[in-house]
Design an enzyme around this catalytic site. Structure first.
Site, PDB file in Angstrom:
ATOM      1  N   SER A 213       8.769 -43.640 -28.124  1.00  0.00           N
ATOM      2  CA  SER A 213      10.213 -43.589 -28.368  1.00  0.00           C
ATOM      3  C   SER A 213      10.733 -44.866 -29.024  1.00  0.00           C
ATOM      4  O   SER A 213      10.347 -45.976 -28.667  1.00  0.00           O
ATOM      5  CB  SER A 213      10.943 -43.391 -27.034  1.00  0.00           C
ATOM      6  OG  SER A 213      12.321 -43.671 -27.167  1.00  0.00           O
ATOM      7  N   SER A 277       3.916 -40.806 -35.863  1.00  0.00           N
ATOM      8  CA  SER A 277       3.352 -41.233 -34.570  1.00  0.00           C
ATOM      9  C   SER A 277       2.347 -40.249 -34.009  1.00  0.00           C
ATOM     10  O   SER A 277       2.023 -40.313 -32.824  1.00  0.00           O
ATOM     11  CB  SER A 277       4.493 -41.396 -33.556  1.00  0.00           C
ATOM     12  OG  SER A 277       5.155 -40.147 -33.362  1.00  0.00           O
ATOM     13  N   PHE A 280      -0.252 -40.830 -31.226  1.00  0.00           N
ATOM     14  CA  PHE A 280       0.114 -41.230 -29.871  1.00  0.00           C
ATOM     15  C   PHE A 280       1.194 -40.360 -29.233  1.00  0.00           C
ATOM     16  O   PHE A 280       1.322 -40.339 -28.012  1.00  0.00           O
ATOM     17  CB  PHE A 280       0.596 -42.694 -29.878  1.00  0.00           C
ATOM     18  CG  PHE A 280      -0.328 -43.630 -30.605  1.00  0.00           C
ATOM     19  CD1 PHE A 280      -1.587 -43.899 -30.103  1.00  0.00           C
ATOM     20  CD2 PHE A 280       0.047 -44.222 -31.797  1.00  0.00           C
ATOM     21  CE1 PHE A 280      -2.457 -44.753 -30.772  1.00  0.00           C
ATOM     22  CE2 PHE A 280      -0.805 -45.079 -32.476  1.00  0.00           C
ATOM     23  CZ  PHE A 280      -2.066 -45.344 -31.963  1.00  0.00           C
ATOM     24  N   ARG A 290      13.437 -33.184 -30.941  1.00  0.00           N
ATOM     25  CA  ARG A 290      13.621 -32.449 -32.205  1.00  0.00           C
ATOM     26  C   ARG A 290      12.912 -33.179 -33.347  1.00  0.00           C
ATOM     27  O   ARG A 290      13.514 -33.586 -34.337  1.00  0.00           O
ATOM     28  CB  ARG A 290      15.107 -32.274 -32.535  1.00  0.00           C
ATOM     29  CG  ARG A 290      15.835 -31.338 -31.596  1.00  0.00           C
ATOM     30  CD  ARG A 290      17.301 -31.152 -31.977  1.00  0.00           C
ATOM     31  NE  ARG A 290      17.453 -30.533 -33.281  1.00  0.00           N
ATOM     32  CZ  ARG A 290      17.497 -29.212 -33.491  1.00  0.00           C
ATOM     33  NH1 ARG A 290      17.403 -28.371 -32.472  1.00  0.00           N
ATOM     34  NH2 ARG A 290      17.632 -28.732 -34.710  1.00  0.00           N
ATOM     35  N   ALA A 291      11.620 -33.332 -33.217  1.00  0.00           N
ATOM     36  CA  ALA A 291      10.837 -34.145 -34.141  1.00  0.00           C
ATOM     37  C   ALA A 291      10.652 -33.457 -35.500  1.00  0.00           C
ATOM     38  O   ALA A 291      10.813 -32.246 -35.646  1.00  0.00           O
ATOM     39  CB  ALA A 291       9.470 -34.440 -33.525  1.00  0.00           C
ATOM     40  N   THR A 343      16.579 -35.151 -20.137  1.00  0.00           N
ATOM     41  CA  THR A 343      17.766 -35.196 -19.269  1.00  0.00           C
ATOM     42  C   THR A 343      17.929 -33.940 -18.423  1.00  0.00           C
ATOM     43  O   THR A 343      18.699 -33.938 -17.461  1.00  0.00           O
ATOM     44  CB  THR A 343      19.047 -35.372 -20.103  1.00  0.00           C
ATOM     45  OG1 THR A 343      19.163 -34.267 -21.015  1.00  0.00           O
ATOM     46  CG2 THR A 343      19.007 -36.671 -20.892  1.00  0.00           C
ATOM     47  N   LEU A 344      17.227 -32.864 -18.780  1.00  0.00           N
ATOM     48  CA  LEU A 344      17.427 -31.585 -18.092  1.00  0.00           C
ATOM     49  C   LEU A 344      16.209 -31.136 -17.297  1.00  0.00           C
ATOM     50  O   LEU A 344      16.343 -30.340 -16.367  1.00  0.00           O
ATOM     51  CB  LEU A 344      17.779 -30.488 -19.102  1.00  0.00           C
ATOM     52  CG  LEU A 344      19.003 -30.723 -19.986  1.00  0.00           C
ATOM     53  CD1 LEU A 344      19.177 -29.567 -20.960  1.00  0.00           C
ATOM     54  CD2 LEU A 344      20.256 -30.902 -19.134  1.00  0.00           C
ATOM     55  N   TYR A 551      14.740 -43.152 -44.701  1.00  0.00           N
ATOM     56  CA  TYR A 551      14.196 -44.142 -43.763  1.00  0.00           C
ATOM     57  C   TYR A 551      14.556 -45.529 -44.279  1.00  0.00           C
ATOM     58  O   TYR A 551      14.266 -45.859 -45.433  1.00  0.00           O
ATOM     59  CB  TYR A 551      12.675 -44.027 -43.741  1.00  0.00           C
ATOM     60  CG  TYR A 551      12.058 -43.742 -42.398  1.00  0.00           C
ATOM     61  CD1 TYR A 551      11.902 -44.754 -41.458  1.00  0.00           C
ATOM     62  CD2 TYR A 551      11.584 -42.474 -42.088  1.00  0.00           C
ATOM     63  CE1 TYR A 551      11.301 -44.497 -40.236  1.00  0.00           C
ATOM     64  CE2 TYR A 551      10.978 -42.203 -40.873  1.00  0.00           C
ATOM     65  CZ  TYR A 551      10.841 -43.218 -39.949  1.00  0.00           C
ATOM     66  OH  TYR A 551      10.246 -42.965 -38.748  1.00  0.00           O
TER      67      TYR A 551
END
Length: 631
Positions: A213, A277, A280, A290-291, A343-344, A551
């Protein structure tokens, strides 16, 4: 065997080969692992409390850095001769000398190899606050046989992501609030038990996937007084089945991206989802944030790949009743889960689309006289809907950066050819070395179609002044994506800090936002007392019908600053404000976490925030999943 209620038929042999292919986990042998896994997955299966099952998994921190990016054996360094090299054997650049990096590094940042800031080499347990233990929860956990640990190293390793401030603090041995305990569920049913016990004893759970993250999502809230448990999904790493008729696969959410692709490849399939990423990050993390992947043009973003999700909340399990390709049954419950950022609840299993591995793959690159012409080309490619699997455009600063990362030329002939190419572009074609930019390309699919597709894209590029710049440059540019993150650790060894951030923006705002954000970064650094001009650069990395993903990278030499991280955070905050003022989104794929949640209300409206809160209040009234991301 029919799968999970709605999957297709497949032979037992195929199913077992897939399951057995990914059961080599710390603490388990090869023999009865499949039997234990099957018991764990079956709803009526007995709890397994064997010594093997309760062994504490430690694989990640045995091969990865605890205070930097990536594998422990892979890093950029300057050797005794002052030459840059990249260590290890895992990457195309590994073991190579990079002759241009030192000059670029020193001239860009005003840095010196004489000024070093080495990191703290060892993790000192005295710097970590003692665990807040919920004894009743611990005692009941023991009866489940699910592995857990209160070891300092386990806790610290899972108590951070990869934001600059997190890694900078770790390098200096400054460790804040970390989880009080780590648990390793082996399957969906284990997670059900953990969530039930956490709800019963009012324990805070923070799901942990790959730890990559960059939104402060894994940071423990300082104000949290309850015991915090990191729920590490790394042992939930199996492909449960492959449905060859429907081209879907059900996969446990803890599997790491490169392992998922490797296992699917062994059966002749792929997902095509390749975030930067992917070495990893985990499948569950992709869904929770939501990648997006580098090859989304032909494979889609994660929301396009997902068919079915199983998630455990304090109120029970959320999942759809079937795995149809589309349902008109009110708002899509998947969209409450996608982007929920832990969070859920905990995502435990995902059914996703797969495809046969591409027959043919070809890299390419195009050099443009200017960034403006490059953007115009990408816009036309998007209009004609002919984007290759990956098309990414670097600005001039990033082009020079990429050139500095070229490994040592192996022969005089190769060096001569490189010189001729440069001479042709700059002298005969008149490209200004301080304005030109480069796009890297990747084509995949049927060989004949790839070659047709390639011609179409290069014909469009030529209309905007683009020149083909070779396959090798395209492949090198694509592969550099996986090593660039290692450069931040090198920078911090010599008083240089930096970071990347992203946004999505409509096409008519692309040039403005690139220009204005880069200028804002330079101005803010000057105003905040940064003594040396910063690196401020960008690239267009994803294209859509209606816009693009951009980016940004920035870095600066912080010598002379009393609190460099605070200055960095002020500059990044200003850059995000500039993005929003120029019509950009809060995030394209990194997510919100805690880092960007102050802008959530502006991004989704007061009513939107109220909707999110209502879902949270219903599913998790005790705030068991209390990482405090998003809201």
């Amino acid at each position: 065997m029919a799968s999970g209620g709605s999957g297709g038929q497949m032979t037992a042999k195929h199913r077992l080969s897939v399951i057995a292919g990914h059961l080599q986990r710390p603490g388990t042998g090869d023999g009865d692992a499949a039997v234990r896994a099957a018991e764990c997955r079956a709803p009526e299966g007995p709890a397994d409390v064997s010594e093997e099952r309760t062994a504490v998994p430690r694989r990640r921190q045995e091969i990865m850095k605890w205070n930097g990016w990536g594998y422990s054996d892979s890093r950029f360094l300057f050797n005794k001769k002052g030459q840059a090299e990249f260590t290890g054997k895992r990457y195309r650049l590994s073991g190579m000398i990079i002759p241009g990096l030192k000059d670029w590094f020193e001239s860009t940042f005003g840095a010196s190899l004489q000024h070093k800031t080495p990191p703290t080499s060892n993790l000192n347990s005295s710097n970590v606050q003692p665990a807040t233990v919920n004894e009743a929860f611990v005692e009941e956990m023991k009866s489940t046989g699910i592995p857990f640990s209160q070891d300092t190293e386990d806790r610290v390793f899972r108590g951070h992501g990869h934001c600059l401030h997190e890694i900078f603090a770790l390098r200096e041995g400054k460790i804040g609030r970390v989880p009080d305990m780590v648990v390793w569920p082996n399957c969906h049913n284990d997670v059900v038990k953990i969530v039930e016990l956490a709800s019963k004893h009012n324990v805070c759970l923070i799901p942990y996937g790959g730890g990559t993250s960059v939104s402060s999502a894994l940071e423990c809230p300082q104000e949290e007084t309850r015991s915090i448990v990191s729920l590490d999904t790394s042992q939930m790493n199996r492909i449960l089945w492959i449905d060859e008729k429907n081209l879907t696969a059900r996969v446990e959410a803890g599997i790491i991206g490169q392992d998922l692709e490797r296992l699917l490849n062994e059966s002749g399939y792929c997902t095509g989802h390749e975030p930067d990423s992917m070495e990893f990050s985990s499948l569950g993390g992709w869904v929770a944030t939501r990648a997006s992947g580098m090859k989304k043009n032909i494979y889609g973003n994660i929301e396009d790949l997902v068919v079915h999700i199983k998630m455990i909340t304090p109120q029970g399990v959320i999942e759809k009743s079937c795995q149809g390709p589309r349902m008109s049954t009110g708002p899509d419950i998947h969209h409450f889960i996608l982007g929920s950022e832990g969070t859920l609840g905990v995502i435990t299993e995902v059914t996703m689309k797969i495809r046969p591995m591409p027959e043919y793959q070809k890299y390419g690159s195009v050099v443009f006289p200017s960034f403006e012409q490059g953007v115009a080309c990408l816009r036309e490619v998007a209009k004609q809907r002919c984007a290759p699997a990956s098309i990414r455009l670097m600005d001039n600063e990033q082009f020079k950066f990429g050139h500095a990362l070229k490994p040592q030329v192996s022969s005089l002939f190769t060096s001569f050819l490189e010189g001729l190419k440069k001479l042709y572009i700059t002298k005969f074609k008149g490209f200004d070395p301080n304005r030109l930019c480069v796009a890297t390309l990747l084509f995949e699919g049927d060989r004949e179609k790839v070659l047709q597709h390639e011609k179409q894209v290069y014909d469009i590029a030529a209309k905007f002044g683009g020149l083909a710049a070779g396959e090798d440059n395209g492949q090198r540019g694509y592969m550099l994506t996986f090593v660039i993150a290692y450069l931040r650790d090198l920078g911090m060894d010599y008083f240089v800090i930096g970071e990347s951030f992203e946004t999505s923006v409509p096409w008519d705002r692309v040039l403005d936002i690139c220009r204005n954000v880069k200028a804002r970064i330079i101005g803010e650094c000057k105003d905040k007392g940064v003594q040396f001009p910063p690196l401020s650069t960008c690239r267009v990395t994803q294209t859509y019908d209606a816009g693009a993903c951009i980016y940004f990278y920035f870095a600066f030499n912080y010598r002379g600053l009393a609190d460099p991280v605070h200055v960095y955070e002020q500059v990044e905050h200003a850059a995000r404000e500039e993005i929003l003022a120029n019509g950009g989104s809060l995030s394209h794929h990194h997510g919100v976490g805690k880092l960007r949640k102050e802008w959530m209300r502006d991004s989704v409206s007061n009513v939107g925030v109220g909707m999110l809160k209502s879902v949270k209040d219903y599913l998790d009234p005790q705030n068991i999943f209390g990482n405090r991301n998003l809201l």
